[in-house]
Design a protein around this motif. Sequence first.
Motif, PDB file in Angstrom:
ATOM      1  N   LYS A 201     -19.775 -23.091 -24.185  1.00  0.00           N
ATOM      2  CA  LYS A 201     -20.765 -22.476 -23.459  1.00  0.00           C
ATOM      3  C   LYS A 201     -21.259 -21.058 -23.840  1.00  0.00           C
ATOM      4  O   LYS A 201     -22.569 -20.912 -23.950  1.00  0.00           O
ATOM      5  CB  LYS A 201     -20.290 -22.695 -21.880  1.00  0.00           C
ATOM      6  N   VAL A 202     -20.499 -20.277 -24.087  1.00  0.00           N
ATOM      7  CA  VAL A 202     -20.770 -18.938 -24.197  1.00  0.00           C
ATOM      8  C   VAL A 202     -21.589 -18.894 -25.652  1.00  0.00           C
ATOM      9  O   VAL A 202     -22.632 -18.220 -25.772  1.00  0.00           O
ATOM     10  CB  VAL A 202     -19.556 -17.763 -24.480  1.00  0.00           C
ATOM     11  N   ALA A 203     -20.936 -19.440 -26.562  1.00  0.00           N
ATOM     12  CA  ALA A 203     -21.749 -19.653 -27.797  1.00  0.00           C
ATOM     13  C   ALA A 203     -22.937 -20.271 -27.926  1.00  0.00           C
ATOM     14  O   ALA A 203     -24.192 -19.859 -28.776  1.00  0.00           O
ATOM     15  CB  ALA A 203     -20.637 -20.361 -28.830  1.00  0.00           C
ATOM     16  N   GLY A 204     -23.240 -21.360 -27.117  1.00  0.00           N
ATOM     17  CA  GLY A 204     -24.543 -22.018 -27.203  1.00  0.00           C
ATOM     18  C   GLY A 204     -25.468 -20.953 -26.401  1.00  0.00           C
ATOM     19  O   GLY A 204     -26.881 -21.073 -26.965  1.00  0.00           O
ATOM     20  N   ILE A 205     -25.259 -20.392 -25.687  1.00  0.00           N
ATOM     21  CA  ILE A 205     -26.278 -19.654 -24.879  1.00  0.00           C
ATOM     22  C   ILE A 205     -26.755 -18.521 -25.769  1.00  0.00           C
ATOM     23  O   ILE A 205     -27.954 -17.898 -25.893  1.00  0.00           O
ATOM     24  CB  ILE A 205     -25.712 -18.609 -23.783  1.00  0.00           C
ATOM     25  N   ILE A 206     -25.908 -18.080 -26.770  1.00  0.00           N
ATOM     26  CA  ILE A 206     -26.360 -16.972 -27.806  1.00  0.00           C
ATOM     27  C   ILE A 206     -27.033 -17.926 -29.130  1.00  0.00           C
ATOM     28  O   ILE A 206     -28.199 -17.150 -29.203  1.00  0.00           O
ATOM     29  CB  ILE A 206     -24.857 -16.613 -28.370  1.00  0.00           C
ATOM     30  N   ALA A 207     -26.601 -18.822 -29.394  1.00  0.00           N
ATOM     31  CA  ALA A 207     -26.991 -19.375 -30.885  1.00  0.00           C
ATOM     32  C   ALA A 207     -27.367 -20.936 -30.949  1.00  0.00           C
ATOM     33  O   ALA A 207     -27.216 -21.214 -32.243  1.00  0.00           O
ATOM     34  CB  ALA A 207     -26.296 -18.812 -32.147  1.00  0.00           C
ATOM     35  N   ALA A 208     -27.281 -21.661 -30.008  1.00  0.00           N
ATOM     36  CA  ALA A 208     -27.463 -22.799 -30.312  1.00  0.00           C
ATOM     37  C   ALA A 208     -28.840 -23.351 -30.927  1.00  0.00           C
ATOM     38  O   ALA A 208     -29.827 -22.485 -30.465  1.00  0.00           O
ATOM     39  CB  ALA A 208     -27.302 -23.798 -28.736  1.00  0.00           C
ATOM     40  N   ARG A 209     -28.635 -24.340 -31.800  1.00  0.00           N
ATOM     41  CA  ARG A 209     -29.842 -24.478 -32.364  1.00  0.00           C
ATOM     42  C   ARG A 209     -30.693 -25.585 -31.702  1.00  0.00           C
ATOM     43  O   ARG A 209     -30.371 -26.268 -30.927  1.00  0.00           O
ATOM     44  CB  ARG A 209     -29.430 -25.346 -33.830  1.00  0.00           C
ATOM     45  N   PRO A 210     -31.975 -25.625 -31.938  1.00  0.00           N
ATOM     46  CA  PRO A 210     -32.724 -26.436 -31.345  1.00  0.00           C
ATOM     47  C   PRO A 210     -32.655 -27.772 -31.555  1.00  0.00           C
ATOM     48  O   PRO A 210     -32.169 -28.170 -32.641  1.00  0.00           O
ATOM     49  CB  PRO A 210     -34.257 -26.132 -31.842  1.00  0.00           C
ATOM     50  N   ALA A 211     -32.744 -28.989 -30.439  1.00  0.00           N
ATOM     51  CA  ALA A 211     -32.324 -30.296 -30.597  1.00  0.00           C
ATOM     52  C   ALA A 211     -33.440 -31.124 -29.951  1.00  0.00           C
ATOM     53  O   ALA A 211     -33.925 -30.506 -28.766  1.00  0.00           O
ATOM     54  CB  ALA A 211     -30.984 -30.570 -30.471  1.00  0.00           C
ATOM     55  N   SER A 212     -33.726 -32.221 -30.419  1.00  0.00           N
ATOM     56  CA  SER A 212     -34.427 -33.316 -29.688  1.00  0.00           C
ATOM     57  C   SER A 212     -33.858 -33.765 -28.378  1.00  0.00           C
ATOM     58  O   SER A 212     -32.585 -33.589 -28.232  1.00  0.00           O
ATOM     59  CB  SER A 212     -34.971 -34.437 -30.736  1.00  0.00           C
ATOM     60  N   GLY A 213     -34.549 -34.016 -27.425  1.00  0.00           N
ATOM     61  CA  GLY A 213     -34.230 -34.345 -26.252  1.00  0.00           C
ATOM     62  C   GLY A 213     -33.706 -33.499 -25.100  1.00  0.00           C
ATOM     63  O   GLY A 213     -32.982 -33.936 -24.260  1.00  0.00           O
ATOM     64  N   THR A 214     -33.809 -32.225 -25.573  1.00  0.00           N
ATOM     65  CA  THR A 214     -33.440 -30.971 -24.480  1.00  0.00           C
ATOM     66  C   THR A 214     -34.152 -29.781 -24.708  1.00  0.00           C
ATOM     67  O   THR A 214     -34.748 -29.831 -25.830  1.00  0.00           O
ATOM     68  CB  THR A 214     -32.002 -30.679 -24.655  1.00  0.00           C
ATOM     69  N   GLY A 215     -34.559 -29.028 -23.616  1.00  0.00           N
ATOM     70  CA  GLY A 215     -34.870 -27.818 -23.727  1.00  0.00           C
ATOM     71  C   GLY A 215     -34.241 -26.795 -23.992  1.00  0.00           C
ATOM     72  O   GLY A 215     -34.513 -25.460 -24.047  1.00  0.00           O
ATOM     73  N   PHE A 216     -33.169 -26.888 -23.950  1.00  0.00           N
ATOM     74  CA  PHE A 216     -31.891 -25.808 -24.064  1.00  0.00           C
ATOM     75  C   PHE A 216     -31.749 -25.385 -25.607  1.00  0.00           C
ATOM     76  O   PHE A 216     -31.648 -26.143 -26.470  1.00  0.00           O
ATOM     77  CB  PHE A 216     -30.395 -26.331 -23.484  1.00  0.00           C
ATOM     78  N   VAL A 217     -31.607 -24.145 -25.509  1.00  0.00           N
ATOM     79  CA  VAL A 217     -31.569 -23.602 -27.094  1.00  0.00           C
ATOM     80  C   VAL A 217     -31.041 -22.369 -26.786  1.00  0.00           C
ATOM     81  O   VAL A 217     -31.141 -21.581 -25.842  1.00  0.00           O
ATOM     82  CB  VAL A 217     -32.852 -23.457 -27.940  1.00  0.00           C
ATOM     83  N   GLY A 218     -30.376 -21.518 -27.804  1.00  0.00           N
ATOM     84  CA  GLY A 218     -29.830 -20.268 -27.754  1.00  0.00           C
ATOM     85  C   GLY A 218     -30.916 -19.431 -27.950  1.00  0.00           C
ATOM     86  O   GLY A 218     -32.011 -19.692 -28.721  1.00  0.00           O
ATOM     87  N   LEU A 219     -30.630 -18.033 -27.412  1.00  0.00           N
ATOM     88  CA  LEU A 219     -31.745 -17.234 -27.450  1.00  0.00           C
ATOM     89  C   LEU A 219     -31.968 -16.776 -29.030  1.00  0.00           C
ATOM     90  O   LEU A 219     -32.929 -16.117 -29.022  1.00  0.00           O
ATOM     91  CB  LEU A 219     -31.432 -15.992 -26.495  1.00  0.00           C
ATOM     92  N   ALA A 220     -30.869 -16.706 -29.781  1.00  0.00           N
ATOM     93  CA  ALA A 220     -31.071 -16.134 -31.015  1.00  0.00           C
ATOM     94  C   ALA A 220     -30.684 -17.100 -32.125  1.00  0.00           C
ATOM     95  O   ALA A 220     -29.367 -17.592 -32.468  1.00  0.00           O
ATOM     96  CB  ALA A 220     -30.069 -14.927 -31.345  1.00  0.00           C
ATOM     97  N   PRO A 221     -31.613 -18.466 -32.096  1.00  0.00           N
ATOM     98  CA  PRO A 221     -31.073 -19.569 -32.686  1.00  0.00           C
ATOM     99  C   PRO A 221     -31.012 -19.524 -34.135  1.00  0.00           C
ATOM    100  O   PRO A 221     -30.552 -20.773 -34.762  1.00  0.00           O
ATOM    101  CB  PRO A 221     -32.366 -20.631 -32.401  1.00  0.00           C
ATOM    102  N   GLU A 222     -31.198 -18.547 -34.811  1.00  0.00           N
ATOM    103  CA  GLU A 222     -30.618 -18.347 -36.270  1.00  0.00           C
ATOM    104  C   GLU A 222     -29.446 -17.368 -36.546  1.00  0.00           C
ATOM    105  O   GLU A 222     -29.186 -17.039 -37.608  1.00  0.00           O
ATOM    106  CB  GLU A 222     -31.622 -18.057 -36.998  1.00  0.00           C
ATOM    107  N   ALA A 223     -28.670 -16.809 -35.388  1.00  0.00           N
ATOM    108  CA  ALA A 223     -27.874 -16.028 -35.661  1.00  0.00           C
ATOM    109  C   ALA A 223     -26.503 -16.923 -35.931  1.00  0.00           C
ATOM    110  O   ALA A 223     -26.631 -18.332 -35.759  1.00  0.00           O
ATOM    111  CB  ALA A 223     -27.384 -15.296 -34.273  1.00  0.00           C
ATOM    112  N   THR A 224     -25.420 -16.254 -36.386  1.00  0.00           N
ATOM    113  CA  THR A 224     -24.158 -16.822 -36.827  1.00  0.00           C
ATOM    114  C   THR A 224     -23.008 -16.668 -36.026  1.00  0.00           C
ATOM    115  O   THR A 224     -22.858 -15.452 -35.762  1.00  0.00           O
ATOM    116  CB  THR A 224     -23.698 -16.563 -38.222  1.00  0.00           C
ATOM    117  N   ILE A 225     -22.418 -17.515 -35.273  1.00  0.00           N
ATOM    118  CA  ILE A 225     -21.230 -17.246 -34.416  1.00  0.00           C
ATOM    119  C   ILE A 225     -19.905 -17.019 -35.350  1.00  0.00           C
ATOM    120  O   ILE A 225     -19.569 -18.007 -35.998  1.00  0.00           O
ATOM    121  CB  ILE A 225     -21.119 -18.360 -33.395  1.00  0.00           C
TER     122      ILE A 225
END
Length: 411
Positions: free
Chosen positions: A123-147
Motif C-alpha cells: 500500500k505504501v509503495a502504491g501511494i508513491i509510485a503506482a503506475r496508471p491502469a485502466s479500470g481505476t482512478g487510483f495512481v501514485g503521486l509520482a508515477p514514474e519514480a522507482t521503488i
Amino acid sequence: MRTTLVAAATLLTATTVLAVPATAADELPYSDQCQFPNGRYPGRPWSLQRVLLDELWSRSTGEGVRVAVIDTGVDVRNPQLADAVDTEAGRNLLPRNLKDDDGDPIERGEENGTTDTVGHGTKVAGIIAARPASGTGFVGLAPEATIIPVQQNDAEGHGTTETLAAAIRHAVRAGAGVINISQDTSDAAKPDPGLERAIGEALAQDVVVVASAGNDGLGGNVKETYPASYDGVLAVAASDRNNERASFSQSGDFVDVAAPGVDMISTVPRGGHCSDNGTSFSAPYVAGVAALLKARHPDWTARQVVAQIEQTAERTIAGRDRLVGWGVVDPVRALTEDDHPIESPSPREGLARAEAPTPATFRTGETPDERDARLATYVAVAAVVLAGGLGGTAVAVRDARRRARRVRVSP
C-alpha cells in the motif's frame, strides 16, 4: 536493548486478510473488505481528487528518482507495481528462522523484498509510485519514480531499530533519493544511537527521509515518536477531508506537515486495491511529493526539498503547530511556487491575507457630476412642463376665436 517497531497504521492489528479464490484481480468486484487480491477501485480516491494531476505531472512525474520503502515488503504481482519496483536492488532484512507466537515457523519470503503477506508495504509503495491502469482512478503521486523494496518488518513485529538502521544504510547504497519509513518505535521509546547515526548518514548524502508520526493521538495524547522525531526527518501527521488532524494522528512539536491519511485507497498484494487509515499512508503521500521535487530540481539539497514542502503546505496560522505542523501538503503548489530554493519555511509567507475594505468617502456636498445630472433633470422637467403649458394655451386661444366668429354671424 532491542527496541521493536510498529507500523504506523491500523492495518497490522485491525485488518483481516481474507482468503479468496485463485482468481485474477481484474475479475473480482471491488470489496470494502481488505482481501488479497481484491477488485480494482473504480473511481478517483478523494486524496487524489484534491490534486490537479495533469498540472502536477506537467511539472514532474518523478522520473529518475528512487524511493526506498522500508516496510513489510512490496508485492510486484500487483500490475500497477510490476514496472515500478527495482527488484534487483530490493532486500529482505528480516531475521532467519522466524517463528510466530505459537512457535511455528514463519515463511520469510523472497530475498529481494518482494514478499508482502501483510499488505502494508504494498500500500505504501502504491501511494508513491503506482503506475496508471485502466479500470481505476487510483495512481501514485509520482508515477514514474522507482521503488526500492526493503522488507524489514512483518505482522509479528520482528523489525527492530537495528534492522531499520541496516535498511536505511542499504537504501543509501542502492541510490535512494527518498526514504519512506512508515513505522515508529513501540511505546515511543527512544532507540539506541545506532538508528540516529544511520539517519544522519542518509541526510549527509542529501537523501530526503520521510517518517510517519504515529497513530497514538486519540484523546490529545502528545509524545515524541522515532524515527520521526530526529532532526532532519520530515515527520508526517495524518489529515482528514477537512484538512484537519485525523483523530488518531500523533501530535507533538516534532510534527512537520500533515497529509491525507483517512480512507486511503492503494494497491494490495496479488492485485487490486483496498482502503486503510493511518499516518503510514500519509508519509508516502509526502514521499511522492518529495520524489517529484527531486526529479524537477536535481540540484536541490534534501533540506531545500523539505523546506519547499513545508512552505507550500496549506495552513491557516502563521508558523507551525503540533497538530499538523506547517500545514497539509499541497502537491501542486509545491511544484509551481518553486522559482528558487529555500532553506527554511517563513512563518508569514504563503498565508492568505484578507484585504480590509476601502472606507467610503464622506462628502458634505454634491460632486460636479451629480450637480450636472441634477441640472439636466431640472431642464428636462421644465421642458415637459413648458410644452404642456404652451399646448394648453394654444387650445384656449383657438376656442376663443371660434366663439368670436359665432357671435359675429348670428342674427
